[in-house]
Design a protein around this motif. Structure first.
Motif, PDB file in Angstrom:
ATOM      1  N   ILE A  67       0.978   8.238   7.064  1.00  0.00           N
ATOM      2  CA  ILE A  67       2.113   7.526   7.916  1.00  0.00           C
ATOM      3  C   ILE A  67       3.247   8.533   8.063  1.00  0.00           C
ATOM      4  N   LEU A  86      -0.564   6.492   2.029  1.00  0.00           N
ATOM      5  CA  LEU A  86      -0.404   5.174   1.346  1.00  0.00           C
ATOM      6  C   LEU A  86      -1.350   5.024   0.421  1.00  0.00           C
ATOM      7  N   LYS A 121      -2.535   1.979  -2.762  1.00  0.00           N
ATOM      8  CA  LYS A 121      -2.263   0.634  -3.505  1.00  0.00           C
ATOM      9  C   LYS A 121      -3.088   0.585  -4.960  1.00  0.00           C
ATOM     10  N   ARG A 128       2.428  -1.171  -4.013  1.00  0.00           N
ATOM     11  CA  ARG A 128       2.073  -0.245  -2.460  1.00  0.00           C
ATOM     12  C   ARG A 128       2.940   0.925  -2.803  1.00  0.00           C
ATOM     13  N   ILE A 166       4.024   5.191  -1.268  1.00  0.00           N
ATOM     14  CA  ILE A 166       3.784   6.275  -0.189  1.00  0.00           C
ATOM     15  C   ILE A 166       3.862   7.570  -1.112  1.00  0.00           C
ATOM     16  N   LEU A 170       3.255  -2.790   7.236  1.00  0.00           N
ATOM     17  CA  LEU A 170       1.914  -1.768   6.686  1.00  0.00           C
ATOM     18  C   LEU A 170       0.755  -2.534   6.556  1.00  0.00           C
ATOM     19  N   PHE A 192      -4.647   1.140   3.060  1.00  0.00           N
ATOM     20  CA  PHE A 192      -4.131   1.720   1.590  1.00  0.00           C
ATOM     21  C   PHE A 192      -5.427   2.431   0.920  1.00  0.00           C
TER      22      PHE A 192
END
Length: 265
Positions: A25, A42, A44, A49, A51, A109, A115
């Protein structure tokens, strides 16, 4: 003759770049000097979630953070977002974790990105392994700001770990500070000579390590995040922090013992 990129088959390199692009990202920080760009990845984890990016983004106390909502034909639309920040108190551990909670941002997102999970990470191999490593991100020198959005370029730098170079910025902590070669004549993924890109803007980008696999080949099965890019010297090397730093921060965060927790912005 089969074409390879740093020991990786050309078609595999294309697949790797597409996979990495989908989890990477582009972040902009609004400061009193305008927009500054960075790169993040990213994740998960346990339904939450995140960054992962660079800690030094926050040294300038940005007024706001934005991310590229989608990137189509090299153009980007920006979206402001709120986050909870976790970062080490020690500046040298140059990583930061942004947890995203607001539903609007999560919807964007989920629509435009993928992710990673902890299955996609590893500690870096020893230097003598000679494994191919990849820095993937958005150099600010290749971003143009326009009224209609941003014109951007995503790059993948293929390299290997190197020993600690002469006269590095101190401190250098074994197994935490990683160094990668960054010199010579670079080529594009289409095998054309290109200018060695300057790397501001790739701060916070993931460093990926390539592993061969005996099963069915997929991009996801062969690369692992092993570090987070921090600084660089053009024509010399770039530097990263090992995933070990992120792993410790995540452990404390998931256990509700964050290293440093800010208010939501």
């Amino acid at each position: 003759m089969t074409k390879h990129i740093n020991k990786i088959h050309y078609n595999q390199a294309i697949a790797i770049e597409q996979f990495v692009l989908n989890v990477t990202i582009l972040i902009f920080a609004e400061t009193n000097k305008g927009l500054e760009s960075y790169t993040g990845t990213l994740f998960k984890i346990e339904g939450r979630r995140f960054i992962i990016t660079s800690r030094h983004i926050f040294d300038k106390a940005p007024e706001n953070l934005l991310f590229s909502e989608n990137i189509l034909n090299g153009r980007s639309l920006l979206h402001s977002f709120s986050y909870d920040l976790t970062k080490p108190d020690i500046k040298h551990f140059d990583i930061a974790i942004l947890e995203i909670r607001d539903s609007e941002t999560l919807k964007i997102l989920d629509k435009n990105f993928q992710f990673l999970s902890l299955q996609n990470v590893a500690l870096p191999s020893e230097i003598k392994s000679g494994r191919t490593c990849i820095l993937a991100g958005y150099p600010s020198a290749l971003i143009q700001q326009k009224d209609s959005g941003s014109s951007v370029r995503f790059i993948s730098v293929y390299t290997e770990r190197i020993p600690v170079p002469k006269n590095p910025e101190l401190p250098v902590i074994e197994n935490i500070d990683l160094f990668f070669g960054y010199k010579g004549q670079p080529k594009s993924i289409s095998d054309k000579d290109i200018e060695l890109p300057k790397l501001p803007g790739t701060s916070g980008a993931s460093i990926w390590e390539y592993h061969t696999t005996s099963g069915i080949w997929t991009a996801e099965s062969t690369i692992r995040v092993v570090g987070v890019q921090s600084t660089y010297t053009l024509g010399g090397y770039f530097r990263a922090k090992s995933w070990a730093v992120v792993k410790e921060a995540f452990t404390l965060l998931i256990d509700n013992q964050p290293l440093t927790r800010s208010v939501s912005y």
